[in-house]
Design a protein around this motif. Structure first.
Motif, PDB file in Angstrom:
ATOM      1  N   ASN A 213      10.329 131.559  -1.829  1.00  0.00           N
ATOM      2  CA  ASN A 213      11.207 131.586  -2.990  1.00  0.00           C
ATOM      3  C   ASN A 213      11.062 130.256  -3.723  1.00  0.00           C
ATOM      4  O   ASN A 213      10.351 129.369  -3.262  1.00  0.00           O
ATOM      5  CB  ASN A 213      12.652 131.862  -2.546  1.00  0.00           C
ATOM      6  N   PRO A 214      11.707 130.089  -4.881  1.00  0.00           N
ATOM      7  CA  PRO A 214      11.556 128.836  -5.630  1.00  0.00           C
ATOM      8  C   PRO A 214      11.970 127.586  -4.848  1.00  0.00           C
ATOM      9  O   PRO A 214      11.375 126.521  -5.024  1.00  0.00           O
ATOM     10  CB  PRO A 214      12.459 129.047  -6.849  1.00  0.00           C
ATOM     11  N   ILE A 215      12.950 127.695  -3.960  1.00  0.00           N
ATOM     12  CA  ILE A 215      13.365 126.543  -3.153  1.00  0.00           C
ATOM     13  C   ILE A 215      12.250 126.152  -2.186  1.00  0.00           C
ATOM     14  O   ILE A 215      11.976 124.965  -1.985  1.00  0.00           O
ATOM     15  CB  ILE A 215      14.677 126.839  -2.379  1.00  0.00           C
ATOM     16  N   ASP A 216      11.580 127.152  -1.607  1.00  0.00           N
ATOM     17  CA  ASP A 216      10.437 126.863  -0.731  1.00  0.00           C
ATOM     18  C   ASP A 216       9.342 126.129  -1.504  1.00  0.00           C
ATOM     19  O   ASP A 216       8.738 125.182  -1.007  1.00  0.00           O
ATOM     20  CB  ASP A 216       9.853 128.151  -0.140  1.00  0.00           C
ATOM     21  N   LYS A 217       9.065 126.564  -2.744  1.00  0.00           N
ATOM     22  CA  LYS A 217       8.040 125.924  -3.568  1.00  0.00           C
ATOM     23  C   LYS A 217       8.447 124.495  -3.905  1.00  0.00           C
ATOM     24  O   LYS A 217       7.620 123.583  -3.855  1.00  0.00           O
ATOM     25  CB  LYS A 217       7.812 126.739  -4.849  1.00  0.00           C
ATOM     26  N   LEU A 218       9.721 124.283  -4.213  1.00  0.00           N
ATOM     27  CA  LEU A 218      10.207 122.933  -4.509  1.00  0.00           C
ATOM     28  C   LEU A 218      10.051 122.029  -3.290  1.00  0.00           C
ATOM     29  O   LEU A 218       9.559 120.908  -3.397  1.00  0.00           O
ATOM     30  CB  LEU A 218      11.673 122.983  -4.958  1.00  0.00           C
ATOM     31  N   ASN A 219      10.449 122.518  -2.111  1.00  0.00           N
ATOM     32  CA  ASN A 219      10.276 121.739  -0.880  1.00  0.00           C
ATOM     33  C   ASN A 219       8.807 121.445  -0.619  1.00  0.00           C
ATOM     34  O   ASN A 219       8.438 120.337  -0.225  1.00  0.00           O
ATOM     35  CB  ASN A 219      10.879 122.477   0.314  1.00  0.00           C
ATOM     36  N   GLU A 220       7.968 122.424  -0.855  1.00  0.00           N
ATOM     37  CA  GLU A 220       6.525 122.260  -0.657  1.00  0.00           C
ATOM     38  C   GLU A 220       5.995 121.119  -1.531  1.00  0.00           C
ATOM     39  O   GLU A 220       5.203 120.282  -1.077  1.00  0.00           O
ATOM     40  CB  GLU A 220       5.861 123.586  -1.036  1.00  0.00           C
ATOM     41  N   ILE A 221       6.454 121.057  -2.771  1.00  0.00           N
ATOM     42  CA  ILE A 221       6.023 119.999  -3.691  1.00  0.00           C
ATOM     43  C   ILE A 221       6.512 118.634  -3.208  1.00  0.00           C
ATOM     44  O   ILE A 221       5.752 117.670  -3.145  1.00  0.00           O
ATOM     45  CB  ILE A 221       6.520 120.294  -5.125  1.00  0.00           C
ATOM     46  N   ILE A 222       7.801 118.556  -2.859  1.00  0.00           N
ATOM     47  CA  ILE A 222       8.390 117.290  -2.403  1.00  0.00           C
ATOM     48  C   ILE A 222       7.665 116.788  -1.155  1.00  0.00           C
ATOM     49  O   ILE A 222       7.272 115.624  -1.066  1.00  0.00           O
ATOM     50  CB  ILE A 222       9.897 117.468  -2.105  1.00  0.00           C
ATOM     51  N   TYR A 223       7.479 117.673  -0.183  1.00  0.00           N
ATOM     52  CA  TYR A 223       6.848 117.279   1.073  1.00  0.00           C
ATOM     53  C   TYR A 223       5.375 116.910   0.874  1.00  0.00           C
ATOM     54  O   TYR A 223       4.861 116.000   1.531  1.00  0.00           O
ATOM     55  CB  TYR A 223       6.971 118.390   2.111  1.00  0.00           C
ATOM     56  N   ALA A 224       4.683 117.611  -0.031  1.00  0.00           N
ATOM     57  CA  ALA A 224       3.271 117.312  -0.280  1.00  0.00           C
ATOM     58  C   ALA A 224       3.113 115.918  -0.888  1.00  0.00           C
ATOM     59  O   ALA A 224       2.178 115.192  -0.536  1.00  0.00           O
ATOM     60  CB  ALA A 224       2.661 118.369  -1.196  1.00  0.00           C
TER      61      ALA A 224
END
Length: 173
Positions: free
Chosen positions: A135-146
């Protein structure tokens, strides 16, 4: 007067939303530890007493995976993966802004939510096993963590993680 109150209320909601978003991103960034990434997909190799390989086993015979060091990976393999998966890998901060724009346009025009991920984002996605239900929250976390992954680990280490733990088909990682 009523129109002013409605605009003020709307502006307050927008400011609150972005304030929460900034807080969420900051908290995620500060609490994420790239060193603790765990990739549970591994197999066991069985050798006889003369060190002759007999067979490879894993849970449900689901994988064949022997992690190797970056120095053992062919330069041709590295160049091929980077050119196909993330042309900006060597220069980006874990986020490809052009890819993010393409993803946004794709979401708006046809509802697709695939693509746009950097190699670093794919490492994160696979480490958290969020490949399918996202979901969009997963994508946001993915960006932050990357982004944090790129700040704390070398590009070589990130590529090593990618090549050791991304599924390449036919039960092979």
């Amino acid at each position: 007067a009523l129109l002013f109150k409605v605009r003020s209320f709307g502006l307050a909601i927008i400011i609150t939303f972005f304030g929460f978003l900034i807080f969420y991103c900051t908290l995620g960034y500060l609490t994420f530890d790239p060193i603790s990434l765990a990739f549970p997909i591994k197999s066991t190799k069985v050798y006889d007493r003369n060190n002759v390989f007999l067979y490879e086993i894993s849970k449900d015979n689901a994988v064949k995976n022997t992690p190797i060091r970056f120095s053992q990976i062919s330069k041709y393999c590295i160049d091929a993966i980077v050119s196909v998966e993330d042309k900006t890998f060597r220069q980006n901060i874990g986020l490809d802004f052009n890819g993010l724009v393409r993803l946004s346009i794709s979401l708006i025009t046809n509802g697709s939510n695939g693509g746009g991920s950097t190699i670093s984002q794919q490492v994160i996605k696979n480490a958290f096993q969020k490949m399918y239900s996202r979901n969009p929250i997963d994508k946001l976390n993915e960006i932050i963590y990357a982004v944090k992954l790129n700040q704390l680990l070398s590009k070589e280490k990130i590529l090593e993680m990618y090549l050791n733990y991304i599924y390449f088909g036919n039960l092979n990682y």
